[in-house]
Design a protein around this motif. Structure first.
Motif, short mmCIF file in Angstrom:
data_model
loop_
_atom_site.label_atom_id
_atom_site.label_comp_id
_atom_site.label_asym_id
_atom_site.label_seq_id
_atom_site.Cartn_x
_atom_site.Cartn_y
_atom_site.Cartn_z
N ASP A 1 14.41 72.90 45.58
CA ASP A 1 13.23 72.34 46.23
C ASP A 1 13.13 70.84 45.98
O ASP A 1 12.76 70.07 46.88
CB ASP A 1 11.96 73.04 45.72
CG ASP A 1 11.84 74.47 46.24
OD1 ASP A 1 12.54 74.79 47.22
OD2 ASP A 1 11.06 75.24 45.66
N LYS B 1 15.56 69.07 48.24
CA LYS B 1 15.08 69.04 49.62
C LYS B 1 14.02 67.96 49.80
O LYS B 1 13.98 67.27 50.81
CB LYS B 1 14.53 70.41 50.02
CG LYS B 1 15.60 71.49 50.19
CD LYS B 1 15.00 72.84 50.53
CE LYS B 1 16.09 73.89 50.69
NZ LYS B 1 15.54 75.24 50.97
N TYR C 1 22.11 72.94 53.25
CA TYR C 1 20.69 72.68 52.98
C TYR C 1 20.04 73.86 52.26
O TYR C 1 19.23 73.66 51.36
CB TYR C 1 19.97 72.40 54.29
CG TYR C 1 18.55 71.91 54.12
CD1 TYR C 1 18.29 70.57 53.86
CD2 TYR C 1 17.48 72.80 54.21
CE1 TYR C 1 16.99 70.12 53.70
CE2 TYR C 1 16.18 72.35 54.04
CZ TYR C 1 15.93 71.02 53.78
OH TYR C 1 14.65 70.56 53.61
N ASP C 2 20.41 75.08 52.63
CA ASP C 2 19.82 76.26 52.00
C ASP C 2 20.13 76.34 50.51
O ASP C 2 19.41 77.01 49.76
CB ASP C 2 20.31 77.54 52.68
CG ASP C 2 19.66 77.74 54.05
OD1 ASP C 2 18.62 77.11 54.31
OD2 ASP C 2 20.21 78.53 54.85
N TRP D 1 21.07 67.32 57.64
CA TRP D 1 21.86 67.53 56.42
C TRP D 1 23.09 68.37 56.72
O TRP D 1 24.19 68.10 56.23
CB TRP D 1 21.01 68.19 55.34
CG TRP D 1 21.75 68.43 54.06
CD1 TRP D 1 22.58 69.47 53.76
CD2 TRP D 1 21.74 67.58 52.91
NE1 TRP D 1 23.09 69.33 52.50
CE2 TRP D 1 22.60 68.18 51.95
CE3 TRP D 1 21.10 66.39 52.59
CZ2 TRP D 1 22.81 67.61 50.68
CZ3 TRP D 1 21.32 65.83 51.33
CH2 TRP D 1 22.17 66.44 50.40
N LEU E 1 20.23 73.75 48.48
CA LEU E 1 19.54 72.71 47.73
C LEU E 1 18.34 73.28 47.00
O LEU E 1 17.70 74.23 47.45
CB LEU E 1 19.06 71.60 48.68
CG LEU E 1 20.12 70.85 49.50
CD1 LEU E 1 19.42 69.79 50.35
CD2 LEU E 1 21.17 70.24 48.62
N TYR F 1 16.55 66.00 57.11
CA TYR F 1 16.04 67.36 57.14
C TYR F 1 17.19 68.32 57.41
O TYR F 1 18.34 67.91 57.56
CB TYR F 1 14.92 67.48 58.16
CG TYR F 1 13.64 66.80 57.68
CD1 TYR F 1 12.64 67.51 57.07
CD2 TYR F 1 13.48 65.42 57.82
CE1 TYR F 1 11.48 66.89 56.60
CE2 TYR F 1 12.34 64.78 57.36
CZ TYR F 1 11.34 65.53 56.75
OH TYR F 1 10.21 64.90 56.28
N GLU F 2 16.87 69.59 57.48
CA GLU F 2 17.91 70.63 57.44
C GLU F 2 19.03 70.41 58.45
O GLU F 2 20.21 70.42 58.09
CB GLU F 2 17.28 72.01 57.66
CG GLU F 2 18.29 73.14 57.58
CD GLU F 2 17.64 74.51 57.59
OE1 GLU F 2 18.35 75.51 57.38
OE2 GLU F 2 16.41 74.60 57.80
#
Length: 347
Positions: A145, A148, A140-141, A161, A143, A157-158
């Motif tokens: 913006d 996301k 997720y980090d 994911w 991705l 959501y994080e």
């Protein structure tokens, strides 16, 4: 190295379409779904069981087979159980199914098609599942913006994911405070990305029975001969290399036999060259801890007690850890294909 990323693909479309748009469903999550199994009351566990959940699949959102079905794919009893847990059609299809069960044209009706396009899908990749978008390999980090926002549009959501286990789950997206989670009653479940790592059946066939193309990939590209292919006491050096470090010739051979990054690193490499932190990123650090490793012993290659045991001598926890990283009995015990090797784990 691979990261924990979802593998959501469509199956069959619903028999009729909901009218709610995804944007109206963000912040309508069902908080009950993010309580760990052993904090649910008996009545809630019974409802979850009707939805085919057990402790493992409940504690890893995204791993339950029921989540591959849209609301209209549930039986009437399952719809009733889901309703009692707090779901309705629109929230189930977004938060549980993420519209995976929809046809491409139906995604447009509920406003999710553009979200999936932002994540790299086209009609062809959605309907055939061929060449899935590279975004699925990202955490997720990693991705953007926009990605996301697209994930949020389909209620990903994080923590969802990244396929995190309840207890590590960030539930702030749900508008609720973190839910205290007691220690699990059983050993943590194998992560979904590991559950989904299917073996390559060809690898466990006798060398001389392979078709000529597969045998060429094994011999020319990967350096196997009959002895190193069939006898698991004889390690082919290519198995010491994780997929990302294979050269072009080797990668072509691995892919020709049927491997991808996930299957190679689990079944062939068993994560052996990963750093300790990389094991955590791939959701298999718990598996190696069950085998007796810690960061120090892993980093310095210190032998642990489980390495000296046959598979039948492993404790239940150790056996869980071994199978979690694709070591089944015949592989762990280094048996020989065509002699005492059983590939029943791969059928």
């Amino acid at each position: 190295l691979p990261s924990a990323a979802p593998t959501f693909f469509p199956t069959a479309g619903p028999t009729y379409l909901p009218t709610a748009q995804p944007s109206s469903l963000q912040n309508t999550c069902v908080s009950m779904r993010y309580k760990s199994w052993n904090t649910l009351g008996s009545s809630s566990q019974a409802l979850a069981s009707i939805l085919t959940y057990d402790e493992c699949t409940w504690n890893y959102p995204g791993s339950g087979a029921i989540e591959k079905a849209s609301w209209t794919g549930l039986s009437s009893a399952q719809q009733e159980a889901a309703s009692q847990l707090g779901y309705r059609e629109e929230t189930w299809d977004c938060w549980q199914n993420h519209y995976e069960d929809y046809f491409w044209s139906e995604l447009a009706v509920v406003g999710a098609q553009q979200c999936y396009e932002t994540l790299g899908y086209t009609q062809a990749t959605w309907e055939t599942e061929d060449d899935p978008p590279a975004v699925l390999e990202l955490s997720y980090d990693e991705l953007t913006d926009n990605q996301k926002e697209a994930a949020a549009c389909i209620c990903l959501y994080e923590s969802a994911w990244n396929f995190e286990q309840l207890g590590n789950f960030d539930v702030t997206f749900c508008g609720i405070s973190p839910i205290p989670t007691p220690a699990p009653t059983n050993r943590p479940c194998v992560a979904p990305t590991v559950f989904d790592v299917g073996c390559v059946q060809t690898r466990y066939e006798e060398f001389n029975s392979l078709d000529i193309t597969t045998r060429a990939f094994a011999f020319v590209n990967l350096g196997y001969i009959r002895r190193t292919w069939e006898d698991f006491r004889r390690v082919n050096l290519v198995e010491n290399i994780f997929f990302g470090d294979l050269n072009a010739l080797q990668r072509t051979g691995a892919e020709g036999i049927g491997y991808n990054e996930l299957t190679w690193d689990c079944w062939q490499h068993h994560y052996g060259d990963y750093d300790w932190n990389d094991l955590a990123d791939s959701l298999v650090q718990d598996c190696f801890e069950a085998l007796g490793y810690n960061e120090t012993s892993w980093t310095f290659g210190t032998q642990v007690a489980s390495e000296l045991k046959s598979f039948s001598e492993l404790t239940d926890d150790e056996r869980w850890g071994a199978e979690c990283v694709c070591y089944y009995e015949s592989i762990w015990d280094e048996r020989e294909i065509g002699f005492d090797f059983s590939n029943s784990f791969c059928v």
